[in-house]
Design a protein around this motif. Structure first.
Motif, PDB file in Angstrom:
ATOM      1  N   LYS A 134      -3.935  -8.149 -17.953  1.00 30.43           N
ATOM      2  CA  LYS A 134      -2.537  -7.293 -17.958  1.00 30.43           C
ATOM      3  C   LYS A 134      -2.465  -6.342 -16.943  1.00 30.43           C
ATOM      4  N   THR A 135      -3.455  -5.495 -16.475  1.00 32.65           N
ATOM      5  CA  THR A 135      -3.497  -4.682 -15.386  1.00 32.65           C
ATOM      6  C   THR A 135      -3.295  -5.300 -14.212  1.00 32.65           C
ATOM      7  N   VAL A 136      -3.843  -6.391 -13.878  1.00 37.47           N
ATOM      8  CA  VAL A 136      -3.624  -7.157 -12.729  1.00 37.47           C
ATOM      9  C   VAL A 136      -2.638  -7.637 -12.361  1.00 37.47           C
ATOM     10  N   VAL A 137      -1.926  -8.136 -13.572  1.00 45.61           N
ATOM     11  CA  VAL A 137      -0.642  -8.971 -13.637  1.00 45.61           C
ATOM     12  C   VAL A 137       0.470  -7.913 -13.363  1.00 45.61           C
ATOM     13  N   ARG A 138       0.302  -6.731 -13.878  1.00 41.14           N
ATOM     14  CA  ARG A 138       1.291  -5.382 -13.429  1.00 41.14           C
ATOM     15  C   ARG A 138       1.204  -5.131 -12.280  1.00 41.14           C
ATOM     16  N   TYR A 139       0.255  -4.931 -11.803  1.00 46.21           N
ATOM     17  CA  TYR A 139       0.019  -4.633 -10.256  1.00 46.21           C
ATOM     18  C   TYR A 139       0.404  -5.652  -9.440  1.00 46.21           C
ATOM     19  N   VAL A 140       0.300  -6.850  -9.558  1.00 42.36           N
ATOM     20  CA  VAL A 140       0.740  -8.072  -8.724  1.00 42.36           C
ATOM     21  C   VAL A 140       2.189  -7.946  -8.572  1.00 42.36           C
ATOM     22  N   MET A 141       2.927  -7.832 -10.048  1.00 43.18           N
ATOM     23  CA  MET A 141       4.281  -7.715 -10.267  1.00 43.18           C
ATOM     24  C   MET A 141       4.825  -6.555  -9.462  1.00 43.18           C
ATOM     25  N   SER A 142       4.398  -5.270  -9.323  1.00 42.51           N
ATOM     26  CA  SER A 142       4.799  -4.288  -8.648  1.00 42.51           C
ATOM     27  C   SER A 142       4.632  -4.517  -7.188  1.00 42.51           C
ATOM     28  N   GLU A 143       3.597  -5.013  -6.664  1.00 41.55           N
ATOM     29  CA  GLU A 143       3.565  -5.176  -5.263  1.00 41.55           C
ATOM     30  C   GLU A 143       4.480  -6.375  -4.700  1.00 41.55           C
ATOM     31  N   LEU A 144       4.753  -7.391  -5.586  1.00 44.75           N
ATOM     32  CA  LEU A 144       5.663  -8.598  -5.199  1.00 44.75           C
ATOM     33  C   LEU A 144       7.230  -7.826  -5.025  1.00 44.75           C
ATOM     34  N   LYS A 145       7.607  -6.917  -6.084  1.00 42.98           N
ATOM     35  CA  LYS A 145       8.779  -6.237  -6.124  1.00 42.98           C
ATOM     36  C   LYS A 145       9.285  -5.733  -4.760  1.00 42.98           C
ATOM     37  N   ARG A 146       8.209  -5.163  -3.921  1.00 42.43           N
ATOM     38  CA  ARG A 146       8.521  -4.787  -2.737  1.00 42.43           C
ATOM     39  C   ARG A 146       9.174  -5.451  -1.703  1.00 42.43           C
ATOM     40  N   HIS A 147       8.707  -6.883  -1.913  1.00 44.29           N
ATOM     41  CA  HIS A 147       9.441  -7.710  -1.158  1.00 44.29           C
ATOM     42  C   HIS A 147      10.790  -8.306  -1.463  1.00 44.29           C
ATOM     43  N   PHE A 148      11.360  -8.042  -2.374  1.00 47.90           N
ATOM     44  CA  PHE A 148      12.517  -8.320  -3.119  1.00 47.90           C
ATOM     45  C   PHE A 148      13.374  -7.406  -3.625  1.00 47.90           C
ATOM     46  N   GLU A 149      13.451  -6.098  -2.649  1.00 47.55           N
ATOM     47  CA  GLU A 149      14.560  -5.227  -3.185  1.00 47.55           C
ATOM     48  C   GLU A 149      15.796  -5.536  -2.892  1.00 47.55           C
ATOM     49  N   LEU A 150      16.730  -5.190  -3.393  1.00 47.70           N
ATOM     50  CA  LEU A 150      18.235  -5.406  -3.669  1.00 47.70           C
ATOM     51  C   LEU A 150      18.466  -4.991  -2.133  1.00 47.70           C
ATOM     52  N   ILE A 151      19.349  -5.829  -1.445  1.00 44.02           N
ATOM     53  CA  ILE A 151      19.892  -5.388   0.001  1.00 44.02           C
ATOM     54  C   ILE A 151      21.146  -4.252  -0.305  1.00 44.02           C
ATOM     55  N   THR A 152      20.986  -3.460   0.419  1.00 48.18           N
ATOM     56  CA  THR A 152      21.699  -2.093   0.531  1.00 48.18           C
ATOM     57  C   THR A 152      22.223  -1.839   2.006  1.00 48.18           C
ATOM     58  N   PRO A 153      23.337  -1.339   2.291  1.00 47.19           N
ATOM     59  CA  PRO A 153      24.063  -1.309   3.655  1.00 47.19           C
ATOM     60  C   PRO A 153      23.202  -0.210   4.524  1.00 47.19           C
ATOM     61  N   LYS A 154      22.970  -0.304   5.415  1.00 49.08           N
ATOM     62  CA  LYS A 154      22.207   0.344   6.574  1.00 49.08           C
ATOM     63  C   LYS A 154      22.775   1.687   6.665  1.00 49.08           C
ATOM     64  N   GLN A 155      24.069   1.844   6.592  1.00 49.01           N
ATOM     65  CA  GLN A 155      24.815   3.188   6.658  1.00 49.01           C
ATOM     66  C   GLN A 155      25.114   3.612   5.406  1.00 49.01           C
ATOM     67  N   LEU A 156      24.467   4.615   4.982  1.00 50.23           N
ATOM     68  CA  LEU A 156      24.598   5.360   3.614  1.00 50.23           C
ATOM     69  C   LEU A 156      24.869   6.732   3.801  1.00 50.23           C
ATOM     70  N   MET A 157      25.502   7.283   3.283  1.00 50.63           N
ATOM     71  CA  MET A 157      26.316   8.581   3.097  1.00 50.63           C
ATOM     72  C   MET A 157      26.334   9.300   1.969  1.00 50.63           C
ATOM     73  N   GLY A 158      25.427  10.352   1.729  1.00 46.39           N
ATOM     74  CA  GLY A 158      25.730  11.211   0.436  1.00 46.39           C
ATOM     75  C   GLY A 158      25.027  10.373  -0.694  1.00 46.39           C
TER      76      GLY A 158
END
Length: 440
Positions: free
Chosen positions: A162-186
């Protein structure tokens, strides 16, 4: 090369590692080989005789059940192909490699073989450079943080899986973050304000509503929050553009997406009630992060999130909408109003699009201030108009300013019209009556 029976201790089903090398295989060969299902996320390297039917099997099943594409054995290889090249291609293309180091791990030529006697036993048969690479690989592995199965959770391998699966899921999520605009203000201040509404220890289930005019930045704020929170959750779902999808494909389509995202397994939904029943019964044990974007009807929210009791305690549902009344009529716990940008932040955002820096050129300063004042701090207007004016002469700026004082940009108008149409008939009439006071 024909497939060998799995009883062969040198068979790849007994494991391979990223340190394995072949003088006949390179990146070019990986590219030119026929297309295969090689989009692996995790590569398991192990010694089959030691762990194939035990820990490795349990870990493999745990990863697959979490929806992760895992390369484990020769079931993933095609009959008649060369095993070595395919293994090396799979290793290279996997995002994560997990070596399961057991007592006899070093005895397989397909595993990481850098353990003293095991290396010496192969030195006569292998090139010196290959042996050196094995030794270097062992040094790298020894510096990595890992788990010892007999020392973690008192040797309970189920908990370790369970620990390894959670860790792998956490690492993989870094590759699939939702895309946000480059220009963010406030955005940082707003994220902090919303985060203050969330239970920091994720004990309680919270449904958080973000509302405001169309294209004012609700979706961007929600995506940034989603990316920030995602590492705390094993189950995630981003359901986008709910208003349009519901209109054209029905709420059932949205329920199917939510179910597939969370369970990583397609499920047919024949009607909304059936979808509600399935979600309630299957999601109660899961701590979930859900982003429901652009809801314009309370029935949509009721069909997708209903009430907090549908999910395990600690789950978070983020809802964006133009219509605050939807949030008032449902079980949304916290409501956050997203307002326009203040003048100083509006000028910075506009300048980033118009001049590609945080402030206007000196000779365009007054014109920039005047243009920004017509947008009312609306991020989309600042982006559209700033991008249009970039590199244009002052005459175009002045002509554009005159038009903006009379009629907003068409793209912005279209977006704002959606917010107007989302209002009830009575509220629309009140809006028009008030608007008449501003007509000169």
């Amino acid at each position: 090369m024909k497939r060998r029976e799995p009883t062969d201790p040198e068979d790849p089903m007994y494991g391979a590692s990223s340190s394995s090398t072949s003088p006949h295989v390179g990146d070019h060969e990986c590219i030119t080989k026929k297309p295969k299902r090689n989009d692996y996320e995790v590569f398991l390297s192990f010694r089959g005789e030691d762990t194939h039917k035990g820990f490795t099997d349990h870990l493999y099943i745990g990863l697959v059940n979490a929806g992760i594409h895992v390369f484990r054995d020769d079931n993933e290889l095609y009959v008649g192909e060369e095993i070595g090249p395919e293994l090396l291609c799979s290793i290279t293309q996997s995002k994560i490699s997990i070596p399961i180091i057991s007592k006899n791990y070093a005895s397989s030529k397909w595993c990481l073989r850098s353990f003293g006697d095991a290396i010496n036993a192969h030195k006569d048969d292998l090139d010196e450079m290959v042996v050196n690479e094995w030794e270097k690989a062992l040094e790298e592995v020894s510096s990595l943080k890992g788990w010892e199965s007999d020392k973690v959770y008192d040797g309970r391998e189920g908990e370790l899986v369970k620990t390894v699966v959670r860790y792998v899921m956490s690492e993989l999520k870094r590759h699939f973050e939702l895309i946000t605009p480059k220009q963010l203000m406030g955005i940082d201040d707003r994220v902090q304000q919303v985060m203050s509404l969330i239970d920091a220890k994720f004990y309680d289930t919270g449904i958080i509503g973000i509302y405001g005019f169309g294209s004012i930045g609700k979706t961007t704020l929600a995506k940034v929050l989603y990316n920030k929170l995602s590492s705390h959750f094993e189950y995630l779902s981003f359901v986008a553009d709910i208003r349009e999808t519901s209109r054209h494909k029905g709420i059932e389509c949205l329920q199917k997406q939510l179910i597939n995202d969370v369970l990583r397994n397609p499920h047919d939904v024949s009607n909304v009630d059936g979808g509600i029943g399935f979600i309630k019964s299957r999601f109660t044990s899961k701590k979930i992060l859900i982003l429901l974007d652009d809801i314009d009807d309370k029935n949509q929210l009721n069909a997708l999130a209903g009430e907090g009791s549908w999910f395990k305690a600690g789950s978070i549902v983020i809802v964006t909408t133009r219509n605050k009344s939807i949030l008032d009529e449902t079980v949304v716990r916290h409501v956050y109003q997203l307002n326009e940008l203040p003048v100083n932040q509006s000028l910075i955002l506009f300048s980033r699009y118009a001049f590609r820096k945080d402030s206007p050129q000196i000779d365009y300063w007054n014109l920039s201030r005047d243009v920004v004042s017509t947008t009312g701090g609306h991020p989309l207007a600042l982006e559209v108009i700033g991008s249009f004016l970039r590199g244009k002469p002052k005459k175009v700026w002045k002509d554009t300013l005159k038009k903006l004082k009379k009629v907003p940009d068409r793209k912005v108008q279209k977006t704002l019209r959606i917010s107007y149409k989302a209002l009830d008939d009575e509220v629309q009439q009140i809006f028009l009556d008030i608007a008449c006071f501003f007509i000169v």
